[in-house]
Scaffold this active site. Structure first.
Site, PDB file in Angstrom:
ATOM      1  N   ASP A 183       0.827  -1.139  -0.054  1.00 14.66           N
ATOM      2  CA  ASP A 183      -0.052  -0.052   0.012  1.00 14.66           C
ATOM      3  C   ASP A 183       0.896   1.461   0.018  1.00 14.66           C
ATOM      4  O   ASP A 183       0.339   2.339   0.487  1.00 14.66           O
ATOM      5  CB  ASP A 183      -0.919  -0.057   1.068  1.00 14.66           C
ATOM      6  CG  ASP A 183      -1.808  -1.284   1.255  1.00 14.66           C
ATOM      7  OD1 ASP A 183      -2.140  -1.637   0.283  1.00 14.66           O
ATOM      8  OD2 ASP A 183      -2.054  -1.702   2.337  1.00 14.66           O
ATOM      9  N   HIS A 235      -3.529  -3.242  -6.191  1.00 15.69           N
ATOM     10  CA  HIS A 235      -2.999  -1.956  -6.769  1.00 15.69           C
ATOM     11  C   HIS A 235      -4.378  -1.066  -7.051  1.00 15.69           C
ATOM     12  O   HIS A 235      -5.111  -1.352  -7.897  1.00 15.69           O
ATOM     13  CB  HIS A 235      -2.085  -2.305  -7.711  1.00 15.69           C
ATOM     14  CG  HIS A 235      -0.841  -2.633  -7.109  1.00 15.69           C
ATOM     15  ND1 HIS A 235       0.035  -3.286  -8.190  1.00 15.69           N
ATOM     16  CD2 HIS A 235      -0.373  -2.887  -6.121  1.00 15.69           C
ATOM     17  CE1 HIS A 235       1.096  -3.802  -7.370  1.00 15.69           C
ATOM     18  NE2 HIS A 235       0.857  -3.457  -6.309  1.00 15.69           N
TER      19      HIS A 235
HETATM   20  P1  IMP Z   1      -2.079 -12.889   3.416  1.00 18.69           P
HETATM   21  O1  IMP Z   1      -0.945 -12.283   2.444  1.00 18.69           O
HETATM   22  O2  IMP Z   1      -3.276 -12.732   3.007  1.00 18.69           O
HETATM   23  O3  IMP Z   1      -1.688 -14.177   4.037  1.00 18.69           O
HETATM   24  O4  IMP Z   1      -1.841 -11.840   4.794  1.00 18.69           O
HETATM   25  C1  IMP Z   1      -0.563 -11.768   5.657  1.00 18.69           C
HETATM   26  C2  IMP Z   1      -0.368 -10.532   6.124  1.00 18.69           C
HETATM   27  O5  IMP Z   1       0.251  -9.766   4.881  1.00 18.69           O
HETATM   28  C3  IMP Z   1      -1.392  -9.827   6.613  1.00 18.69           C
HETATM   29  O6  IMP Z   1      -0.935  -9.043   7.692  1.00 18.69           O
HETATM   30  C4  IMP Z   1      -2.125  -8.989   5.682  1.00 18.69           C
HETATM   31  O7  IMP Z   1      -2.956  -7.681   6.069  1.00 18.69           O
HETATM   32  C5  IMP Z   1      -0.732  -8.482   4.687  1.00 18.69           C
HETATM   33  N1  IMP Z   1      -0.866  -8.226   3.405  1.00 18.69           N
HETATM   34  C6  IMP Z   1      -1.038  -9.134   2.510  1.00 18.69           C
HETATM   35  N2  IMP Z   1      -1.273  -8.569   1.119  1.00 18.69           N
HETATM   36  C7  IMP Z   1      -1.095  -7.075   1.408  1.00 18.69           C
HETATM   37  C8  IMP Z   1      -1.157  -6.063   0.446  1.00 18.69           C
HETATM   38  O8  IMP Z   1      -1.183  -5.987  -0.562  1.00 18.69           O
HETATM   39  N3  IMP Z   1      -1.125  -4.859   1.226  1.00 18.69           N
HETATM   40  C9  IMP Z   1      -1.001  -4.815   2.650  1.00 18.69           C
HETATM   41  N4  IMP Z   1      -0.981  -5.686   3.568  1.00 18.69           N
HETATM   42  C10 IMP Z   1      -1.099  -6.799   3.082  1.00 18.69           C
HETATM   43 MG    MG Z   2      -2.753  -2.254  -1.524  1.00 24.02          MG
END
Ligand code: IMP
Ligand code: MG
Length: 331
Positions: free
Chosen positions: A13, A42
């Site tokens: 982000d 995105h």
């Molecule tokens: P997962 O990738 O869904 O397994 O989540 C694991 C951690 O990564 C969590 O804290 C999510 O909030 C964070 N996370 C995964 N993808 C993103 C993203 O695109 N932006 C922000 N946080 C992410």
């Molecule tokens: Mg994002």
């Protein structure tokens, strides 16, 4: 350019979508390869419309750009088809035959496995889908009838494009602090998010990359659990107008820019240049500025400090949400 990797510095982000959409238009990108999976969104603002892209590369705004999804990526079929429709890119998007597939059952596993609760996953199921890939039991894109029209050999396409001097961008997702290897384990995502991993997922070796563009946001945010150095109370974040809600509706935690983490991210990514987004949130007088000279003194000082501490130039500065709200200091 010709081959640039765009990577995130913190917890995702950072505004990579905006930077990539700008480069797609300004540099007339020929090819853009997206990596990672559906957990990462995105955001692209273009011609007054907001797109939240979980699958389609952010360079779609350039109608001539070939859009690809790499072999290392993980495809959510309904989301992919929905976004292809919304962005009208059916005739110019391709998926590598070897990309793996994320299914509904993975999302259920993500939401019900006790140890994942504290991590606060996005719930899309990416971790369980990647576990299945590591077990060598995953479905691949080539096994899926609906994906047949999109199948291609991304590794061949992207390497040919680079060899022919085309402008290629490898689109990283998330940020270094979420890396399975280099991030705040176990509060991380299920893949490495560094520039090397982005290349690996796309099928491009390190000697073919000319630039690694690291994207910083002017302040840091994090969704889900895990450490966030310098974290501000929610009220303070609201007061400073840093408070954000994620694409999945979750509140983002916030903290001021951290130079030590920034240095670490530059080192592990071997970044050659940086972008800083949302400078207008930190310094509202910057809003819509198109030249560096137009920035107020304290904003310039902040950019100088980043350059001094991390040792690479800040070439792009975001001053508003639209793709073209940017100060471009290249050339
Ligand atoms: P997962 O990738 O869904 O397994 O989540 C694991 C951690 O990564 C969590 O804290 C999510 O909030 C964070 N996370 C995964 N993808 C993103 C993203 O695109 N932006 C922000 N946080 C992410
Ligand atoms: Mg994002």
């Amino acid at each position: 350019m010709p081959c640039t990797v765009v990577t995130g510095a913190f917890w995702g982000d950072e505004g990579k979508g905006k930077i990539i959409s700008y480069l797609a238009l300004k540099d007339q990108l020929d090819v853009c390869v997206r990596t990672g999976s559906v957990n990462a969104a995105h955001t692209v603002w273009y011609q007054g419309k907001r797109y939240s892209l979980h699958m389609v590369p952010a360079a779609f705004v350039n109608g001539k750009c070939r859009l690809l999804i790499g072999a290392g990526a993980n495809v959510h079929i309904p989301q992919f088809l929905k976004e292809v429709e919304a962005t009208n890119v059916k005739n110019r998007i391709g998926i590598d035959q070897q990309a793996s597939i994320i299914e509904e059952k993975h999302s259920i596993q993500d939401k019900t496995r006790a140890h994942l609760k504290g991590i606060g996953t996005t719930g899309w199921g990416v971790g369980p889908a990647i576990e299945e890939r590591a077990s060598r039991t995953a479905k691949l894109a080539k096994d899926i009838p609906e994906l047949q029209p999109y199948l291609t050999d991304v590794t061949k396409e992207v390497n040919n494009a680079i060899d022919n001097g085309k402008k290629v961008l490898l689109e990283g997702v998330q940020g270094l602090m979420l890396s399975l290897f280099h991030g705040t384990y176990p509060y991380v995502t299920s893949r490495d998010t560094s520039a090397s991993a982005i290349c690996s997922e796309a099928g491009v070796g390190p000697t073919k990359v000319d630039d690694v563009l690291i994207v910083f946001k002017a302040f840091m945010t994090r969704v889900g659990g895990g450490p966030l150095p310098g974290e501000l109370p929610r009220e303070e974040a609201i007061k400073r107008r840093w408070f954000e809600i994620s694409a999945t509706g979750r509140e983002r935690r916030t903290a001021p820019f951290n130079f030590e983490l920034a240095k670490k991210a530059v080192m592990i990514n071997s970044a050659t240049q940086a972008a800083v987004t949302k400078l207008d949130i930190l310094y509202p007088q910057c809003k819509g500025a198109k030249t560096y000279d137009a920035l107020p003194g304290e904003a310039k000082q902040f950019i100088n400090e980043i350059e001094k501490q991390v040792g690479i130039p800040v070439m792009l500065i975001g001053t508003g949400p639209e793709a073209l709200d940017i100060i471009d200091r290249r050339k």
